[in-house]
Write a protein that holds these residues in place. Structure first.
Motif, PDB file in Angstrom:
ATOM      1  N   ALA A 243      24.739  10.393  55.639  1.00  0.00           N
ATOM      2  CA  ALA A 243      25.933   9.585  55.898  1.00  0.00           C
ATOM      3  C   ALA A 243      27.026  10.464  56.482  1.00  0.00           C
ATOM      4  O   ALA A 243      27.289  11.557  56.000  1.00  0.00           O
ATOM      5  CB  ALA A 243      26.416   8.937  54.605  1.00  0.00           C
TER       6      ALA A 243
ATOM      7  N   ASN B 251      30.771   8.468  49.750  1.00  0.00           N
ATOM      8  CA  ASN B 251      29.839   7.350  49.878  1.00  0.00           C
ATOM      9  C   ASN B 251      29.569   6.748  48.508  1.00  0.00           C
ATOM     10  O   ASN B 251      29.080   7.432  47.606  1.00  0.00           O
ATOM     11  CB  ASN B 251      28.538   7.843  50.524  1.00  0.00           C
ATOM     12  CG  ASN B 251      27.521   6.741  50.705  1.00  0.00           C
ATOM     13  OD1 ASN B 251      26.813   6.392  49.774  1.00  0.00           O
ATOM     14  ND2 ASN B 251      27.439   6.200  51.914  1.00  0.00           N
TER      15      ASN B 251
ATOM     16  N   GLU C  23      30.505   2.021  55.711  1.00  0.00           N
ATOM     17  CA  GLU C  23      31.448   1.889  54.599  1.00  0.00           C
ATOM     18  C   GLU C  23      32.746   2.587  54.985  1.00  0.00           C
ATOM     19  O   GLU C  23      32.728   3.701  55.525  1.00  0.00           O
ATOM     20  CB  GLU C  23      30.864   2.533  53.340  1.00  0.00           C
ATOM     21  CG  GLU C  23      31.799   2.499  52.147  1.00  0.00           C
ATOM     22  CD  GLU C  23      31.212   3.182  50.919  1.00  0.00           C
ATOM     23  OE1 GLU C  23      31.875   3.164  49.866  1.00  0.00           O
ATOM     24  OE2 GLU C  23      30.093   3.741  51.021  1.00  0.00           O
TER      25      GLU C  23
ATOM     26  N   SER D 112      20.608   8.168  53.081  1.00  0.00           N
ATOM     27  CA  SER D 112      22.044   8.160  52.805  1.00  0.00           C
ATOM     28  C   SER D 112      22.616   9.563  52.674  1.00  0.00           C
ATOM     29  O   SER D 112      23.830   9.754  52.727  1.00  0.00           O
ATOM     30  CB  SER D 112      22.342   7.356  51.534  1.00  0.00           C
ATOM     31  OG  SER D 112      21.655   7.893  50.416  1.00  0.00           O
TER      32      SER D 112
END
Length: 277
Positions: free
Chosen positions: A162, A117, A175, A159
């Protein structure tokens, strides 16, 4: 390796160490969301010397490590504090912001960190640079059972959660990330310890590292799942795979219980520390 935000079952914030219990109710959810918002929006770009926890005395950007008291004393934190990493090579797979990466770097000889990430990786690199560590290599992709491109979904306020696992992934942002296998990696020193915290892809990482695991490095894995039943299924598959790879000393970090393929439900929450035995 806990998270900002709430996970189902018993969870722990990566930044704050706040523990959320099953059935704790909306007040815990609101409190954790508030802490995440404060950390992200008020202190995300603040650089400071950490005053509590595993990274006390190290430099860091973001989070609430500037608070002058120990926010938690969890079993996994106690585990890391007592583990001797002197002279060791440590792989940190799923490094997030590098909070364990820099902890490892202060104690181990070499640390290799994987973080696909881009937002998390930027903060990871910042935290490594802030401490002038020269024994850390950061790799900009994830690991699984085969090379591929994958879509990683995440909530900007969480995050650390993720994931590319369809059963776990969620959030408004996405992403496309590169994925390789552990056995693909060349030019790295062989690991003594591998920490794996990849939001549901733990088994896939193991399956992509069969040759690497032939030497039986120690492993530290965090258990993930969409719900309690899913976690039980996943930990059963993980322990079965570890057993097939010759690992016999499998411990549930939180309870200290030995784990075999016959009692995996004990380890559906928390972490596993694994050695060949």
């Amino acid at each position: 390796m806990g998270r900002i935000g709430i996970r189902r079952g018993r969870g722990r914030s990566r930044d704050t160490g706040i523990v959320v219990h099953p059935r704790a109710g909306d007040r815990y959810m609101l409190k954790n969301q508030a802490v995440s918002w404060i950390s992200k929006n008020l202190f995300d770009n603040v650089t400071y010397t950490v005053r509590n926890g595993l990274n006390k005395g190290l430099r860091r950007r973001g989070g609430l490590g500037w608070l002058p008291f120990e926010s938690t004393d969890t079993p996994d934190a106690r585990f890391w504090k007592q583990l001797d990493l002197t002279g060791k090579v440590v792989y940190d797979i799923g490094a997030f912001h590098g909070l364990l990466t820099i902890f490892f770097a202060r104690r181990a000889r070499i640390v290799v960190a994987w973080e696909p990430n881009s937002r998390n990786r930027q903060r990871l690199n910042e935290n490594v640079r802030l401490n002038a560590f020269r024994n850390v290599t950061v790799l900009p992709y994830g690991l699984s059972f085969q090379p591929m491109q994958a879509t990683m979904k995440f909530d900007p306020l969480a995050s650390g959660r993720a994931s590319i696992d369809a059963g776990i992934a969620g959030g408004a942002e996405a992403e496309v990330v590169e994925i390789r296998t552990l056995d693909q990696e060349e030019g790295l020193e062989k690991p003594d310890l591998i920490k794996i915290d990849v939001e549901g892809f733990e088994l896939n990482v193991l399956n992509g590292g069969t040759r690497t695991l032939e030497r039986h490095p120690a492993l530290f894995l965090e258990m993930h799942g969409a719900d309690p039943a899913d976690k039980r299924e996943r930990v059963q598959a993980i322990v079965n795979r570890l057993w097939s790879l010759g690992y016999r000393d499998i411990r549930h970090v939180e309870s200290g219980s030995p784990i075999t393929p016959e009692n995996t439900a004990t380890a559906a929450q928390g972490h596993l520390y694994v050695r060949a035995g």
